[in-house]
Design an enzyme around this catalytic site. Structure first.
Site, PDB file in Angstrom:
ATOM      1  N   GLY A 183       0.830  -1.215   0.000  1.00 21.74           N
ATOM      2  CA  GLY A 183       0.000   0.000   0.000  1.00 21.74           C
ATOM      3  C   GLY A 183       0.857   1.255   0.000  1.00 21.74           C
ATOM      4  N   ALA A 199      15.110  11.684  -0.713  1.00 20.15           N
ATOM      5  CA  ALA A 199      16.261  11.733   0.204  1.00 20.15           C
ATOM      6  C   ALA A 199      17.274  10.639  -0.149  1.00 20.15           C
ATOM      7  CB  ALA A 199      15.780  11.572   1.644  1.00 20.15           C
ATOM      8  N   ARG A 251       1.676  -5.538  -5.323  1.00 22.98           N
ATOM      9  CA  ARG A 251       1.865  -6.713  -4.468  1.00 22.98           C
ATOM     10  C   ARG A 251       2.154  -7.881  -5.418  1.00 22.98           C
ATOM     11  NH1 ARG A 251      -2.499  -4.040  -1.553  1.00 22.98           N
ATOM     12  NH2 ARG A 251      -1.632  -3.319   0.393  1.00 22.98           N
ATOM     13  N   ASP A 259       4.702  -4.374   6.554  1.00 22.69           N
ATOM     14  CA  ASP A 259       5.243  -5.641   7.069  1.00 22.69           C
ATOM     15  C   ASP A 259       5.453  -6.669   5.957  1.00 22.69           C
ATOM     16  OD1 ASP A 259       2.454  -5.966   6.861  1.00 22.69           O
ATOM     17  OD2 ASP A 259       2.489  -7.641   8.261  1.00 22.69           O
ATOM     18  N   THR A 278       6.480  -6.074   3.035  1.00 23.56           N
ATOM     19  CA  THR A 278       7.750  -5.712   2.379  1.00 23.56           C
ATOM     20  C   THR A 278       8.934  -6.177   3.232  1.00 23.56           C
ATOM     21  OG1 THR A 278       6.622  -3.816   1.445  1.00 23.56           O
ATOM     22  CG2 THR A 278       9.028  -3.746   1.408  1.00 23.56           C
ATOM     23  N   THR A 290       3.932   2.832   5.612  1.00 30.10           N
ATOM     24  CA  THR A 290       2.549   2.338   5.666  1.00 30.10           C
ATOM     25  C   THR A 290       1.749   3.285   6.541  1.00 30.10           C
ATOM     26  OG1 THR A 290       1.082   0.652   6.603  1.00 30.10           O
ATOM     27  CG2 THR A 290       3.301   0.697   7.488  1.00 30.10           C
ATOM     28  N   ASP A 302      -0.570   2.364   8.373  1.00 31.26           N
ATOM     29  CA  ASP A 302      -1.099   1.613   9.517  1.00 31.26           C
ATOM     30  C   ASP A 302      -0.282   1.744  10.806  1.00 31.26           C
ATOM     31  OD1 ASP A 302      -3.169   0.760   7.952  1.00 31.26           O
ATOM     32  OD2 ASP A 302      -2.279  -1.177   7.451  1.00 31.26           O
ATOM     33  N   ASP A 343       1.978  -0.072  11.969  1.00 29.18           N
ATOM     34  CA  ASP A 343       2.010  -1.346  12.688  1.00 29.18           C
ATOM     35  C   ASP A 343       3.344  -2.074  12.569  1.00 29.18           C
ATOM     36  OD1 ASP A 343       1.680  -1.788  10.005  1.00 29.18           O
ATOM     37  OD2 ASP A 343       0.246  -3.407  10.212  1.00 29.18           O
ATOM     38  N   GLY A 355      -7.118   0.082   8.634  1.00 31.37           N
ATOM     39  CA  GLY A 355      -6.378  -0.676   9.635  1.00 31.37           C
ATOM     40  C   GLY A 355      -6.904  -2.100   9.663  1.00 31.37           C
ATOM     41  N   ARG A 356      -6.435  -2.908   8.695  1.00 31.11           N
ATOM     42  CA  ARG A 356      -6.941  -4.262   8.547  1.00 31.11           C
ATOM     43  C   ARG A 356      -6.539  -5.121   9.740  1.00 31.11           C
ATOM     44  NH1 ARG A 356      -6.731  -5.927   2.599  1.00 31.11           N
ATOM     45  NH2 ARG A 356      -4.506  -5.575   2.864  1.00 31.11           N
ATOM     46  N   ARG A 376     -26.349  11.178  29.005  1.00 28.61           N
ATOM     47  CA  ARG A 376     -25.651  12.377  29.488  1.00 28.61           C
ATOM     48  C   ARG A 376     -25.944  13.586  28.602  1.00 28.61           C
ATOM     49  NH1 ARG A 376     -19.936   9.572  30.584  1.00 28.61           N
ATOM     50  NH2 ARG A 376     -20.411   8.574  32.556  1.00 28.61           N
ATOM     51  N   LYS A 413     -25.411  14.066  25.471  1.00 36.15           N
ATOM     52  CA  LYS A 413     -24.395  14.462  24.475  1.00 36.15           C
ATOM     53  C   LYS A 413     -25.111  14.759  23.166  1.00 36.15           C
ATOM     54  CE  LYS A 413     -20.348  12.525  23.999  1.00 36.15           C
ATOM     55  NZ  LYS A 413     -19.196  13.347  24.403  1.00 36.15           N
ATOM     56  N   ILE A 422      -9.414   7.619   0.868  1.00 36.54           N
ATOM     57  CA  ILE A 422      -9.130   9.054   1.011  1.00 36.54           C
ATOM     58  C   ILE A 422      -8.037   9.270   2.071  1.00 36.54           C
ATOM     59  CG2 ILE A 422     -10.825   9.657   2.809  1.00 36.54           C
ATOM     60  CD1 ILE A 422     -11.670  11.952   0.914  1.00 36.54           C
ATOM     61  N   GLN A 423      -7.969   8.330   3.026  1.00 34.24           N
ATOM     62  CA  GLN A 423      -6.972   8.459   4.101  1.00 34.24           C
ATOM     63  C   GLN A 423      -5.546   8.305   3.588  1.00 34.24           C
ATOM     64  OE1 GLN A 423      -8.581   6.010   7.732  1.00 34.24           O
ATOM     65  NE2 GLN A 423      -9.649   5.417   5.879  1.00 34.24           N
TER      66      GLN A 423
HETATM   67  O1  F6P Z   1      -2.007   0.682   3.481  1.00 34.83           O
HETATM   68  C1  F6P Z   1      -2.477  -0.159   4.487  1.00 34.83           C
HETATM   69  C2  F6P Z   1      -3.910  -0.407   4.264  1.00 34.83           C
HETATM   70  O2  F6P Z   1      -4.440   0.850   4.177  1.00 34.83           O
HETATM   71  C3  F6P Z   1      -4.732  -1.213   5.254  1.00 34.83           C
HETATM   72  O3  F6P Z   1      -5.133  -0.518   6.390  1.00 34.83           O
HETATM   73  C4  F6P Z   1      -5.862  -1.674   4.401  1.00 34.83           C
HETATM   74  O4  F6P Z   1      -6.564  -2.736   4.890  1.00 34.83           O
HETATM   75  C5  F6P Z   1      -5.181  -1.989   3.126  1.00 34.83           C
HETATM   76  O5  F6P Z   1      -4.088  -1.087   3.044  1.00 34.83           O
HETATM   77  C6  F6P Z   1      -6.047  -1.947   1.925  1.00 34.83           C
HETATM   78  O6  F6P Z   1      -5.297  -1.709   0.780  1.00 34.83           O
HETATM   79  P1  F6P Z   1      -5.509  -2.419  -0.621  1.00 34.83           P
HETATM   80  O7  F6P Z   1      -6.966  -2.350  -0.905  1.00 34.83           O
HETATM   81  O8  F6P Z   1      -4.666  -1.610  -1.528  1.00 34.83           O
HETATM   82  O9  F6P Z   1      -5.061  -3.828  -0.486  1.00 34.83           O
END
Ligand code: F6P
Length: 321
Positions: free
Chosen positions: A10, A21, A71, A102, A104, A125, A127, A129, A170-171, A211, A213, A252-253
Site C-alpha cells: 500500500g 532523500a 503486491r 510488514d 515488504t 505504511t 497503519d 504497525d 487498519g486491517r 448524558r 451528548k 481518502i486516508q
Molecule cells: O495501506 C495499508 C492499508 O491501508 C490497510 O489498512 C488496508 O486494509 C489496506 O491497506 C487496503 O489496501 P488495498 O486495498 O490496496 O489492499
C-alpha cells in the site's frame, strides 16, 4: 555503491520524500541510484531506471509514489526470490532499499536467504504497525486526513443529535482508529487490539445519550473483530432503538500531500538508510525511536508488536464526558 530503491504494498504519503532523500543523499555520496518501478514485481520484470537529482524534483510534497507500487505473487515464491536475486546480481547491484509495510519487510527477509547484496527497509505504511519505529511514514498524514473528515461528520452529527460510526483503515492494526478517536473526542474506539462486545458498545452509547451528548461518534478500525462499520451499526441500531449512521472513509486516508511530520520523518529515514549502507550496516529496517535513528532486524519488525497506549485507552470514558 550501486543501489536499487523501490516502494511496495500500500502506498503511503511521503514515500516520495523518502525516495528523494535516498536519491539525493546517495548521489552526493557517490552512489548510483536506480528506481525500480512497480514494487517487488518490478525487479522480476527488470523495470530499473537510473535516477538523478532532477528525477526527484517537485515530489517532496506529493502523496503516492513516483515509483508506483504493487503486491507480487511471484515474489512470494522461492523461485521468484531466487530469480530476483539473480537479476540484482547480474545487473551489478550492491544494495536494495525497499519502502513498505510488514509484507515488504518479510519479502526482504526472504530475499536475504538468496542474495548476498545488502538490504534495508524503510517503514512506509499508514497503519503504523511496524515494530522498530515510533511512527511509520504516512501515518501522520492518514490520521490528519481522517481527522478532517471526522470534524465535518461531527458537524452534521451534532446538528441532528445522531450516532455515527466512522470506519477508518487498519486491517490488522488500530493505531489510526486510536489516534483519530482521541483527537476527535469519540465515545468509543473499536480496534483489533481490544475486545469490545456489542453489549458493551451499546451500553457506552446509551450512557452517552443519557448524558445528553449532542452527538455520539464511534471510530471503528476496519479490522475490528465485531465486523465492519455497517454490520456493527445494524446491530447497534437494534439494541439502542435508533438508526445509527455510517461513514466509511476508505482510500481518502491514504492520499494527499504529506504533513510536515511525515516529510521530515521520510527524509531522515531515507538519508539514514544511505548512511547505514555506507557504514556497512544492513539487514534491517531503519526507524526512529525516542528521537534516535535505529536499525531493527527485519524479523523483529513484524514478530514484535508495538503496543497501544493502555493508560490513554483507560481515559477514554472519562474524556468522552
Ligand atoms: O495501506 C495499508 C492499508 O491501508 C490497510 O489498512 C488496508 O486494509 C489496506 O491497506 C487496503 O489496501 P488495498 O486495498 O490496496 O489492499
Amino acid at each position: 555503491m550501486k543501489i536499487a530503491v523501490l516502494t511496495s504494498g500500500g502506498d503511503s504519503p511521503a514515500m516520495n520524500a523518502a525516495i528523494r532523500a535516498i536519491t539525493r543523499v546517495g548521489i552526493h555520496r557517490n552512489c548510483e541510484v536506480f528506481g525500480v518501478f512497480g514494487g517487488l514485481q518490478g525487479i522480476l520484470d527488470e523495470q530499473f531506471h537510473e535516477l538523478n537529482s532532477r528525477s526527484v524534483s517537485r515530489i517532496l510534497h506529493r502523496g503516492g509514489t513516483i515509483l508506483t507500487t504493487g503486491r507480487s505473487e511471484e515474489f512470494r515464491t522461492k523461485e521468484g526470490q531466487k530469480k530476483a536475486a539473480k537479476i540484482l546480481t547480474d545487473r551489478g547491484f550492491d544494495a536494495l532499499i525497499a519502502i513498505g509495510g510488514d509484507g515488504t519487510m518479510r519479502a526482504l527477509d526472504a530475499l536475504s536467504n538468496h542474495w548476498k547484496g545488502w538490504l534495508i527497509g524503510l517503514p512506509g505504511t499508514i497503519d503504523n504497525d511496524l515494530y522498530g519505529t515510533d511512527y511509520t511514514i504516512g501515518f501522520d498524514t492518514a490520521v490528519n486526513n481522517a481527522l478532517e473528515a471526522l470534524d465535518k461528520i461531527r458537524d452534521t452529527a451534532q446538528s441532528f443529535q445522531r450516532v455515527f460510526l466512522v470506519e477508518v483503515m487498519g486491517r490488522t492494526a488500530g493505531f489510526i482508529a486510536f489516534h483519530v478517536g482521541f483527537a476527535t473526542g469519540a465515545s468509543a474506539i473499536l480496534m483489533p487490539e481490544t475486545q469490545t462486545t456489542m453489549e458493551e458498545l451499546a451500553q457506552k452509547v446509551i450512557v452517552a445519550k443519557d448524558r445528553a451528548k449532542s452527538s455520539v461518534l464511534v471510530v471503528v478500525a476496519e479490522g475490528d473483530e465485531l465486523g465492519n462499520a455497517h454490520r456493527i451499526a445494524a446491530e447497534l441500531s437494534e439494541r439502542i432503538g435508533e438508526k445509527c449512521r455510517v461513514s466509511v472513509l476508505g482510500y481518502i486516508q491514504r492520499g494527499g500531500n504529506p504533513t510536515h511530520f511525515d516529510r521530515i520523518l521520510a527524509t531522515r529515514l531515507g538519508a539514514y538508510a544511505i548512511e547505514c549502507l555506507l557504514n556497512g550496516k544492513h539487514g534491517g529496517m531503519v526507524g526512529e525511536v525516542d528521537g534516535n535513528l535505529i536499525l531493527t532486524p527485519f524479523e523483529e519488525t513484524w514478530s514484535k508488536k508495538k503496543q497501544i497506549d493502555q493508560w490513554m485507552l483507560g481515559l477514554l470514558d472519562e474524556l468522552a464526558g
